[in-house]
Write a protein that holds these residues in place. Sequence first.
Motif, PDB file in Angstrom:
ATOM      1  N   UNK A   1      -4.154  10.455   7.400  1.00  0.00           N
ATOM      2  CA  UNK A   1      -3.450   9.471   6.569  1.00  0.00           C
ATOM      3  C   UNK A   1      -2.391   8.728   7.373  1.00  0.00           C
ATOM      4  N   UNK A   2      -1.626   9.455   8.171  1.00  0.00           N
ATOM      5  CA  UNK A   2      -0.577   8.807   8.962  1.00  0.00           C
ATOM      6  C   UNK A   2      -1.170   7.838   9.972  1.00  0.00           C
ATOM      7  N   UNK A   3      -2.381   8.140  10.449  1.00  0.00           N
ATOM      8  CA  UNK A   3      -3.042   7.240  11.404  1.00  0.00           C
ATOM      9  C   UNK A   3      -3.303   5.879  10.770  1.00  0.00           C
ATOM     10  N   UNK A   4      -3.846   5.895   9.560  1.00  0.00           N
ATOM     11  CA  UNK A   4      -4.136   4.627   8.862  1.00  0.00           C
ATOM     12  C   UNK A   4      -2.833   3.894   8.548  1.00  0.00           C
TER      13      UNK A   4
ATOM     14  N   UNK B   1       0.838  -1.206   0.000  1.00  0.00           N
ATOM     15  CA  UNK B   1       0.000   0.000   0.000  1.00  0.00           C
ATOM     16  C   UNK B   1       0.870   1.252   0.000  1.00  0.00           C
ATOM     17  N   UNK B   2       0.565   2.161  -0.928  1.00  0.00           N
ATOM     18  CA  UNK B   2       1.292   3.430  -1.030  1.00  0.00           C
ATOM     19  C   UNK B   2       0.349   4.584  -0.685  1.00  0.00           C
ATOM     20  N   UNK B   3       0.780   5.431   0.259  1.00  0.00           N
ATOM     21  CA  UNK B   3      -0.020   6.573   0.710  1.00  0.00           C
ATOM     22  C   UNK B   3       0.502   7.859   0.072  1.00  0.00           C
ATOM     23  N   UNK B   4      -0.353   8.557  -0.652  1.00  0.00           N
ATOM     24  CA  UNK B   4      -0.003   9.863  -1.228  1.00  0.00           C
ATOM     25  C   UNK B   4      -0.535  10.934  -0.279  1.00  0.00           C
ATOM     26  N   UNK B   5       0.376  11.639   0.397  1.00  0.00           N
ATOM     27  CA  UNK B   5      -0.015  12.591   1.429  1.00  0.00           C
ATOM     28  C   UNK B   5       0.040  11.950   2.802  1.00  0.00           C
ATOM     29  N   UNK B   6       1.032  11.094   3.015  1.00  0.00           N
ATOM     30  CA  UNK B   6       1.117  10.276   4.236  1.00  0.00           C
ATOM     31  C   UNK B   6       1.367  11.106   5.495  1.00  0.00           C
TER      32      UNK B   6
END
Length: 456
Positions: free
Chosen positions: A24-27, A14-19
């Motif tokens: 977003x960082x919580x997930x 999984x790649x987070x854009x806006x991590x």
Amino acid sequence: MTTSIVPLESLGRVHFIGIGGVGMSAVARIMVARGVPVSGTDAKDLPVMHDLSAAGARIAVGYDAGNLGDAQTIVAGSAIRADNPELAAARAAGLPVLHRSEALAATMAGHRVVTVAGTHGKSTTTSMVAVLLKEAGLDPSFAIGANVPALGVNAAHGASDIFVAEADESDGSFLNYRPLIAVVTNVEADHLDHYGTPEAVFASFDNFAALLPAEGVLLACADDAGARALAERTAGKGTTRVLTYGTAEDADIRLHDDGPAAVAVAIGAQTHALALQVPGRHNALNAAAAFAVAVELGVAPEAAAAALGHFTGASRRFELKGQGRGVRVYDDYAHHPTEVRAALSAARSVAGGRKVHVLFQPHLFSRTREFATEFAEALAAADTALVLDIYPAREDPVPGVTSALIADHLTNGRLVTASEAVDSVVAVAGEGDVVLTVGAGDVTAYGPAIVGALGG
């Protein structure tokens, strides 16, 4: 938004854009803890990204299509624009792109889920529930839209089967969750840039309550007209249990609030004192909600009441930033007129007979246009109200919409520029006074600057 939960094990890498964003960082933090291969990027190098890297995530600063690597699922923050190179590359490659709420919902599978929704008070109430349950020994997983000093983080993977999460109605994404217990703190018109009309906001909360199973429960605030109406409509359908909490005579969980040192909650024939460390009627109501959740999950009422004493607040929710020359400086995320009123009420209770000075930054052109008069009415509760320019966030400027729409209605304040704000606050603050920086934008940075200017 999706109507089915994506299994966590099906997401792959999984790649987070806006991590770096708080949600977003919580997930991402929870996924890393559960063994999911995680990578992520953000435009800025933020402290939380170092935490995620240390936990095992692959982190990069700056957006570039090459950062996707071998990702199999993409999670994009709500602030990410369609022309973001990583998002564009992901769509071109046919990769599934999930909203943050869909990714969070995937981590909830198999848990007893507690979601906290409402126009105001979500972060604080969710934080209270998580702290209470942790103190009571239940060790929940949790995801909160603010950092919580008593927890040390805003998200964690817990050992129990309980998952506590803030449910954001701003874009309708709270409909992606499948709660067993749903708390609704209040229901008011807001986020009209998304919903269009107040009626559409109310309908979305009806849809949220309809997600509850027959064995579930809706916990709604009886003191709020919108939440009470939601409770009555939901009860009328007979599809799930409905309980109310608040100071209202007919509330199922009754709050007694006679001041900071005299808060108690009654359930059945028993009354339990609450030793709260956070001021304001709104926080007493939030505590009653958290107490009700804990009791529903099997925590003894006495233990639940005692555990609430460990809650010291959430980041940017009437957070003390420091003091100097006898002036205390607080910061609050309030960005709706009701929230501003609540924050100023809390400030009054802390200030005693001294003065309250507020530095307010409106958030969004659309919200300023809709609620300018109401903001001015709320700010009238301060002795001094100084108003900064609008923080645009995701919006482009709207002709004719400026902070003057609020300031022109004030008799106790005026507009100030960014360069003169700190000096203007310091000039009016006397010993024993309370200063409050208010808004969802970068106004939070002014608090430490004011403390510094006061010599604190």
